[in-house]
Write a protein that holds these residues in place. Structure first.
Motif, short mmCIF file in Angstrom:
data_model
loop_
_atom_site.label_atom_id
_atom_site.label_comp_id
_atom_site.label_asym_id
_atom_site.label_seq_id
_atom_site.Cartn_x
_atom_site.Cartn_y
_atom_site.Cartn_z
N LEU A 1 0.81 -1.20 0.00
CA LEU A 1 0.00 0.00 0.00
C LEU A 1 0.85 1.26 0.00
O LEU A 1 0.34 2.35 0.19
N MET A 2 2.13 1.13 -0.20
CA MET A 2 3.01 2.28 -0.15
C MET A 2 3.00 3.10 -1.43
O MET A 2 3.32 4.28 -1.41
N LEU A 3 2.63 2.48 -2.56
CA LEU A 3 2.87 3.09 -3.86
C LEU A 3 1.57 3.22 -4.65
O LEU A 3 0.81 2.26 -4.77
N THR A 4 1.35 4.42 -5.19
CA THR A 4 0.24 4.66 -6.12
C THR A 4 0.78 4.92 -7.51
O THR A 4 1.77 5.64 -7.68
N LEU A 5 0.12 4.32 -8.51
CA LEU A 5 0.46 4.57 -9.90
C LEU A 5 -0.56 5.51 -10.50
O LEU A 5 -1.77 5.25 -10.41
N VAL A 6 -0.10 6.59 -11.11
CA VAL A 6 -0.98 7.51 -11.83
C VAL A 6 -0.65 7.39 -13.31
O VAL A 6 0.49 7.66 -13.72
N ALA A 7 -1.62 6.96 -14.11
CA ALA A 7 -1.41 6.79 -15.54
C ALA A 7 -2.33 7.73 -16.31
O ALA A 7 -3.55 7.74 -16.08
N THR A 8 -1.75 8.51 -17.21
CA THR A 8 -2.54 9.43 -18.02
C THR A 8 -2.86 8.79 -19.36
O THR A 8 -2.03 8.08 -19.94
N MET A 9 -4.07 9.08 -19.86
CA MET A 9 -4.53 8.46 -21.11
C MET A 9 -5.14 9.54 -22.01
O MET A 9 -5.91 10.38 -21.56
#
Length: 496
Positions: free
Chosen positions: A15-23
């Motif tokens: 739960l330490m890491l969030t991925l933000v992906a732009t599309m």
């Protein structure tokens, strides 16, 4: 202000890491991107938050994303916005991030199977965390269906995974947010956001602002975590067009370079060498856009070109002569180096004269050196104590962006005798070629024997990973890998 590192020991690793992906209109690439996420090894997918931000796509991008959300094991949130650019999309992700670390991805790219596990393993080591974690960028040239490990900054990964101090290794600066992982705490505390007015260098500006909040910024380099950056064959991504717009020559120098320089001076009382190195590196690519008759910079208005030179004069005041002359990230070609020094009024007649051409039919060779405008040195050629005249000679002005930067003296001299040369009564040394790296042994005499061909350099395998160009392609150029790990499809460990 110094940012203290913080402990995340009470937070589950997954739960330490969030991925933000732009599309944005990436329907033909999206399945490959999602597949690379689903194939991640050594992580618990259902406990990793992924924020997908759709930037007003007009194709099937949003439909494909929702379908993937329904079947994947990840925690997926889908946000939408009117078309506002990748910076605005990333900013939405930042505002919705609730984990201690944050990274950004582009949905037309692909990551290696061990990508997330490598990042999470590095986060888990010890209580003191690096300021930033960076991963290895590999280029996929869609038009040629080639994978290349040829990024100019790949030297950062030659010695494997490690942590370096930017103040001691300023050439380890980072430009891409897609290959960087950040401490969310620092971003939120200082309300850092991507500059939505920029379509180029906005990543580097964000990273620069972020790192300025550390007195001793550290960079964790992960050479096994590989990010496959797609260069689309139709150049439909924003970067190629933005690189050649007036924004590159006016907005980036003013809103990014000078902004970072002024912020650094205000926060630290000086401009750190890593920031100088980052600016010089990017300036190198910008100035090169003025090379050649069809150069992109030539299409800019006279006002834009003049404004760029004026901004350069302001920028170079904060760049040290040492960084310009001996920049380690990119060894500046002699003309660009002397252009920047001339803008600082720090260009001096070089004590080294370049020997760069030979005419066997006339047994003569060409010498070149630069000098500041209005300061032509007294020149003397000597053979066995006797002064001689050059066979041919001329002076020419060297111009960048319609600005005369300095003067160049070109001489053709006899190649069948040992010559000595003096500028303002000081004996010069001779160096073969332009900006050899490293420079060969320099001499205080010159003769035909100086042109004995050099032995070819031995081949060097760059980095710890060697890229194999055996990528498979289908579906309108979308990227596909065979079954198994990405490392088996396109990458092999050198020496393994």
């Amino acid at each position: 202000m110094r940012i203290s590192t913080f402990s995340t020991s009470q937070e589950p690793l997954s739960l330490m890491l969030t991925l933000v992906a732009t599309m944005y209109n990436v329907e033909i690439y999206l399945e490959d991107f999602f597949e690379s996420l689903d194939r991640q090894l050594g992580v618990r997918h259902r406990h990793i938050p992924i924020i997908l931000v759709d930037d007003g796509s007009s194709d099937r991008t949003l439909k494909i994303a929702r379908r993937w959300k329904a079947r994947t094991r990840y925690q997926v949130s889908i946000l939408t916005q009117e078309n506002s650019g990748p910076g605005a999309a990333r900013n939405q992700g930042i505002e919705n991030c609730q984990t201690s670390w944050l990274t950004f991805l582009d949905a037309d790219d692909v990551i290696s199977d061990n990508y997330l596990s490598e990042i999470l393993d590095r986060i888990e080591i010890g209580v003191s965390h690096p300021s930033i974690i960076v991963t290895n960028i590999i280029r996929f040239l869609e038009a040629k269906n080639e994978v290349k490990n040829d990024h100019p900054l790949k030297y950062k990964f030659r010695d494997g995974s490690r942590t370096v101090h930017l103040n001691k290794a300023p050439h380890f600066f980072q430009l891409s947010s897609s290959t960087a992982t950040f401490q969310t705490h620092v971003i939120q505390k200082h309300a850092l956001r991507f500059d939505t007015s920029l379509l180029v260098f906005e990543d580097a500006k964000f990273i620069g602002e972020y790192l300025l909040y550390f007195n001793d910024p550290t960079v964790a380099v992960l050479h096994k975590a590989q990010y496959l950056y797609r260069r689309r064959k139709d150049d439909s991504s924003l970067v190629p067009s933005a690189e050649r717009s007036a924004m590159r020559f006016v907005d980036v120098p003013e809103r990014a370079y000078l902004h970072l320089i002024n912020s650094a001076a205000k926060m630290h009382g000086h401009v750190p060498e890593w920031l100088q190195a980052m600016v010089i590196y990017d300036l190198y690519w910008t100035i090169r856009l003025d090379e050649g008759m069809d150069a992109p910079a030539r299409a800019q208005s006279r006002e834009t070109r003049s404004r760029f030179v004026a901004l350069l004069r302001e920028i170079v005041k904060s760049l040290s002569d040492e960084q310009i002359t001996y920049a380690r990230a990119v060894l500046l070609p002699e003309p660009i180096r002397d252009f920047l020094l001339a803008l600082k009024n720090e260009l001096r007649t070089s004590p080294t004269v370049v020997v760069d051409r030979i005419d066997p039919s006339q047994q003569i060779m060409r010498l070149r050196y630069h000098y500041p405008i209005g300061h032509e040195p007294q020149e003397t050629l000597n053979w066995n104590g006797v002064e001689i005249e050059p066979t041919y000679s001329k002076r020419r002005s060297v111009t960048f962006f319609d600005e005369i930067a300095y003067m160049e003296r070109i001489l053709w001299v006899p190649a069948d005798m040992e010559l000595a040369m003096y500028l303002d009564r000081k004996r010069v040394t001779f160096s073969r070629g332009e900006n050899p790296q490293p420079r060969p042994v320099m001499h205080e005499w010159l003769s035909w024997n100086y042109f004995v061909p050099k032995r070819p350099r031995p081949s060097v395998r760059e980095g710890n990973l060697e890229v194999q160009a055996n990528i498979l392609s289908d579906r309108n150029g979308a990227l596909r890998y065979p079954d198994g790990q990405l490392s088996r499809a396109s990458l092999r460990r050198v020496g393994a």
